[in-house]
Each structure stands twice: as C-alpha cells, then as structure tokens.
Design an enzyme around this catalytic site. Structure first.
Site, PDB file in Angstrom:
ATOM      1  N   ASP A  13       0.864  -1.197   0.000  1.00  0.00           N
ATOM      2  CA  ASP A  13       0.000   0.000   0.000  1.00  0.00           C
ATOM      3  C   ASP A  13       0.891   1.233   0.000  1.00  0.00           C
ATOM      4  O   ASP A  13       2.108   1.144   0.200  1.00  0.00           O
ATOM      5  CB  ASP A  13      -0.922   0.001   1.234  1.00  0.00           C
ATOM      6  CG  ASP A  13      -1.941   1.139   1.226  1.00  0.00           C
ATOM      7  OD1 ASP A  13      -2.334   1.603   0.144  1.00  0.00           O
ATOM      8  OD2 ASP A  13      -2.358   1.583   2.324  1.00  0.00           O
ATOM      9  N   SER A  14       0.262   2.401  -0.169  1.00  0.00           N
ATOM     10  CA  SER A  14       1.009   3.664  -0.084  1.00  0.00           C
ATOM     11  C   SER A  14       1.370   3.989   1.361  1.00  0.00           C
ATOM     12  O   SER A  14       2.261   4.787   1.620  1.00  0.00           O
ATOM     13  CB  SER A  14       0.128   4.801  -0.606  1.00  0.00           C
ATOM     14  OG  SER A  14      -1.043   4.870   0.198  1.00  0.00           O
ATOM     15  N   TYR A  45      -1.453   8.270  -2.706  1.00  0.00           N
ATOM     16  CA  TYR A  45      -1.742   7.746  -4.035  1.00  0.00           C
ATOM     17  C   TYR A  45      -3.004   8.390  -4.624  1.00  0.00           C
ATOM     18  O   TYR A  45      -3.160   8.457  -5.833  1.00  0.00           O
ATOM     19  CB  TYR A  45      -1.956   6.227  -3.968  1.00  0.00           C
ATOM     20  CG  TYR A  45      -0.700   5.395  -4.067  1.00  0.00           C
ATOM     21  CD1 TYR A  45       0.572   5.973  -4.079  1.00  0.00           C
ATOM     22  CD2 TYR A  45      -0.794   4.002  -4.167  1.00  0.00           C
ATOM     23  CE1 TYR A  45       1.710   5.175  -4.184  1.00  0.00           C
ATOM     24  CE2 TYR A  45       0.331   3.204  -4.274  1.00  0.00           C
ATOM     25  CZ  TYR A  45       1.578   3.797  -4.280  1.00  0.00           C
ATOM     26  OH  TYR A  45       2.696   3.006  -4.384  1.00  0.00           O
ATOM     27  N   CYS A  77      -4.729  -1.730  -1.674  1.00  0.00           N
ATOM     28  CA  CYS A  77      -4.958  -0.311  -1.936  1.00  0.00           C
ATOM     29  C   CYS A  77      -5.953  -0.207  -3.087  1.00  0.00           C
ATOM     30  O   CYS A  77      -5.679  -0.699  -4.181  1.00  0.00           O
ATOM     31  CB  CYS A  77      -3.626   0.335  -2.325  1.00  0.00           C
ATOM     32  SG  CYS A  77      -3.787   2.036  -2.886  1.00  0.00           S
ATOM     33  N   GLU A 154      -3.677   7.660   9.104  1.00  0.00           N
ATOM     34  CA  GLU A 154      -2.222   7.601   9.351  1.00  0.00           C
ATOM     35  C   GLU A 154      -1.921   8.137  10.759  1.00  0.00           C
ATOM     36  O   GLU A 154      -1.097   7.589  11.484  1.00  0.00           O
ATOM     37  CB  GLU A 154      -1.464   8.428   8.301  1.00  0.00           C
ATOM     38  CG  GLU A 154      -1.477   7.857   6.888  1.00  0.00           C
ATOM     39  CD  GLU A 154      -0.435   6.744   6.668  1.00  0.00           C
ATOM     40  OE1 GLU A 154       0.572   6.702   7.384  1.00  0.00           O
ATOM     41  OE2 GLU A 154      -0.656   5.917   5.763  1.00  0.00           O
ATOM     42  N   CYS A 185     -11.367   2.676   0.690  1.00  0.00           N
ATOM     43  CA  CYS A 185      -9.934   2.943   0.832  1.00  0.00           C
ATOM     44  C   CYS A 185      -9.512   2.112   2.034  1.00  0.00           C
ATOM     45  O   CYS A 185     -10.194   2.117   3.063  1.00  0.00           O
ATOM     46  CB  CYS A 185      -9.700   4.427   1.084  1.00  0.00           C
ATOM     47  SG  CYS A 185      -8.025   4.813   1.680  1.00  0.00           S
ATOM     48  N   THR A 186      -8.398   1.400   1.888  1.00  0.00           N
ATOM     49  CA  THR A 186      -8.022   0.457   2.946  1.00  0.00           C
ATOM     50  C   THR A 186      -7.602   1.153   4.241  1.00  0.00           C
ATOM     51  O   THR A 186      -7.501   0.510   5.281  1.00  0.00           O
ATOM     52  CB  THR A 186      -6.884  -0.463   2.462  1.00  0.00           C
ATOM     53  OG1 THR A 186      -5.794   0.361   1.980  1.00  0.00           O
ATOM     54  CG2 THR A 186      -7.366  -1.373   1.348  1.00  0.00           C
ATOM     55  N   HIS A 187      -7.374   2.463   4.181  1.00  0.00           N
ATOM     56  CA  HIS A 187      -7.083   3.192   5.420  1.00  0.00           C
ATOM     57  C   HIS A 187      -8.326   3.283   6.328  1.00  0.00           C
ATOM     58  O   HIS A 187      -8.199   3.414   7.538  1.00  0.00           O
ATOM     59  CB  HIS A 187      -6.622   4.626   5.114  1.00  0.00           C
ATOM     60  CG  HIS A 187      -5.173   4.737   4.743  1.00  0.00           C
ATOM     61  ND1 HIS A 187      -4.677   4.308   3.540  1.00  0.00           N
ATOM     62  CD2 HIS A 187      -4.108   5.239   5.444  1.00  0.00           C
ATOM     63  CE1 HIS A 187      -3.370   4.550   3.494  1.00  0.00           C
ATOM     64  NE2 HIS A 187      -2.999   5.108   4.634  1.00  0.00           N
TER      65      HIS A 187
HETATM   66  N1  DGL Z   1      -4.959   2.974   1.071  1.00  0.00           N
HETATM   67  C1  DGL Z   1      -5.205   3.509  -0.189  1.00  0.00           C
HETATM   68  C2  DGL Z   1      -6.475   3.054  -0.845  1.00  0.00           C
HETATM   69  O1  DGL Z   1      -6.998   2.024  -0.494  1.00  0.00           O
HETATM   70  C3  DGL Z   1      -4.598   4.783  -0.696  1.00  0.00           C
HETATM   71  C4  DGL Z   1      -4.470   5.982   0.151  1.00  0.00           C
HETATM   72  C5  DGL Z   1      -3.647   7.068  -0.528  1.00  0.00           C
HETATM   73  O2  DGL Z   1      -2.421   6.915  -0.579  1.00  0.00           O
HETATM   74  O3  DGL Z   1      -4.230   8.042  -1.031  1.00  0.00           O
HETATM   75  O4  DGL Z   1      -6.992   3.666  -1.719  1.00  0.00           O
END
Ligand code: DGL
Length: 269
Positions: A13-14, A45, A77, A154, A185-187
């Site tokens: 992931d990013s 990303y 991601c 984060e 988004c995985t975050h």
């Molecule tokens: N975790 C990411 C996703 O699922 C990307 C977050 C990012 O770097 O913008 O989209």
C-alpha cells in the site's frame, strides 16, 4: 503439532491502510510469512498521476517478489488496484489479489442509497464508474473522495486521537442520504469505530478485507495452521514520520521495526 506453512505473502500500500487488510488475512492465515511494503515516498496515491502510479507499483512490487520469492501479492490499496492489476498480472507469474470498492454487496444491502467513501482518485476512476454502472442495481451512489480522511487514519495509527467534529464535517455530505457506506480505501477500516459513531448505527459499513482474506486462503490452498511465531518484515520507500510511534503499533501487529526499502534504484530505469 501441525506443519507450518512456508508461504510468503507481500502486502502493498502507499501507507498503513494495507494493515487493515493484513489483519484480516492474518486472522485466517497466521501461519504465513508476511512482507509489507509501504510506498510512503509517493503517498498519497489518491493524488498521484495515473501513469506514475502504474510504473511505480509495477517496479517496486516486482523487485520484492523476485528477491524474496514471494508466493502471492496483495495490492491492499483501492487507488492502485483500480488501475495497476492488469499490468502487474501480466508482469508476474504468481497470483496478484487486488482490493476494489465493495459496490456490489453494498447495493444488495442498501434500500436508501450507497455512500462510497474513498480517495479523490478512486471516486473518479473509470473502473469505479463501471462497477457502479454494472452492480449498483439502480440504487443511488453518493461519492465522497477525501485525502484528509486518509491522513487521519495515518495519524490514528501513530496514536493520535481522531477529532470527531472534523470527521463529521468531512462525512456530512452523506448525511440522511445513505443506509450503507462502502469503505473504499483500505485506510478507512482503521477508523471504523469513529466512522460508525459519526454516521450512526443505522448506516451499515462495508469493506473488502474479509473477502480478500478468503480469496488469499483459497489461492494458497491453506487450511487452519499454526502461527509461525516469527516477526514480519516491513519496508518503507521513505523515512516515515513519527517512526517511533508507528513502530510501536507495528510491533503489536507482529512486525519488526520498519526498514528502508533496498531497491529504490529500480525506479531510475
Ligand atoms: N490505502 C489507499 C487506498 O486504499 C490509498 C491511500 C492514498 O495513498 O491516497 O486507496
């Protein structure tokens, strides 16, 4: 004692978002040896040029797969998965599992409307709009793209309490319009409790983590096996901010302290 698996899975992931996916996979497969790469040099990303993103992900992932003889890659991601999977699958000879917004299950569950909460890039991707066209079943889909939400996750992983007022302001365009929200988004599953408290108990939250874990389990052909007992390796493409606080959380999740990614030179050619 049952045998340990010697399978190696790379989670990419990013940033720390892929850890939400890692946790789901780990729950099913504690026997696997995990590697994690966070490409924080190019974070976020969600605001990166598409061509740059495709090139980076292909090069970084291929370098680790080759060096560590990885058995399976998880692009944890949504922002990357919605554009890099075809090229990556062509380049690698091992399975590549991606994460894309769970529009289909959300639409089956929704009666009022679906909210897609994702990065600014994911909500504009052609792939996402095709998912909605093919699977939303006529249900209205509200799109909400926010990089600030990614930053908040984060921060949370580094021990900072979330500001619920700020979260409520960001999510306010969805208010009263939806009964199912896709965490695209995985975050965002890392802030599930806070998002739920802001959107209210009447809104169901859906993410793709457990489906990804089942897919990985079936591709590796593993059953329930012993935990390996080792700590996992995590690389970053740039020095992470608040590295000490982050390492503390990573230790709880089973990782050794973050190491610099050794092959950044692959990006030069
Ligand atoms: N975790 C990411 C996703 O699922 C990307 C977050 C990012 O770097 O913008 O989209």
């Amino acid at each position: 004692m049952r045998a340990l698996s010697n399978k190696k899975v790379l989670v990419f992931d990013s940033g720390v978002g892929g850890l939400s996916v890692f946790q789901e996979i780990y729950r099913l497969l504690p026997c696997v040896d995990y590697l994690y790469l966070l490409d924080n040099e190019a974070y976020p990303y969600g605001e990166l040029d598409q061509a740059v993103l495709i090139t980076r992900v292909n090069k970084l992932v291929a370098a680790l797969v080759e060096e560590y003889q990885v058995d399976l890659v998880v692009i944890a991601c949504n922002t990357a998965s919605t554009i890099v999977l075809p090229s990556l699958r062509e380049k690698l000879s091992i399975p590549v599992v991606g994460v894309v917004p769970a529009i289909k299950p959300a639409s089956l569950l929704a009666s009022k409307g679906v909210g897609l909460i994702a990065t600014p890039a994911t909500v504009t991707r052609q792939y996402t709009h095709e998912l909605i066209r093919d699977f939303a079943k006529g249900k209205p889909v509200e799109l909400l793209g926010s990089t600030r939400l990614v930053d908040m996750a984060e921060e949370k992983l580094r021990g900072k309490a979330l500001n619920l007022n700020e979260l409520a302001t960001i999510l306010s365009p969805l208010k009263d319009k939806i009964d199912v929200a896709v965490l695209g988004c995985t975050h965002f599953p890392l802030m599930k409790t806070e998002i739920q408290s802001v959107l209210g108990e009447d809104v169901m939250l859906i993410d793709s983590g457990s489906a990804i874990a089942r897919r990985v389990q079936s591709l590796l052909g593993l059953g329930v096996e012993e935990k390996s007992g080792q700590s996992y390796t995590i690389f970053s493409s740039a020095p992470p901010w608040q590295e000490g606080a982050l390492n503390e959380k990573l230790r709880e999740l089973g990782f050794s302290p973050i190491r610099p990614f050794p092959h950044l030179d692959v990006l030069d050619h």
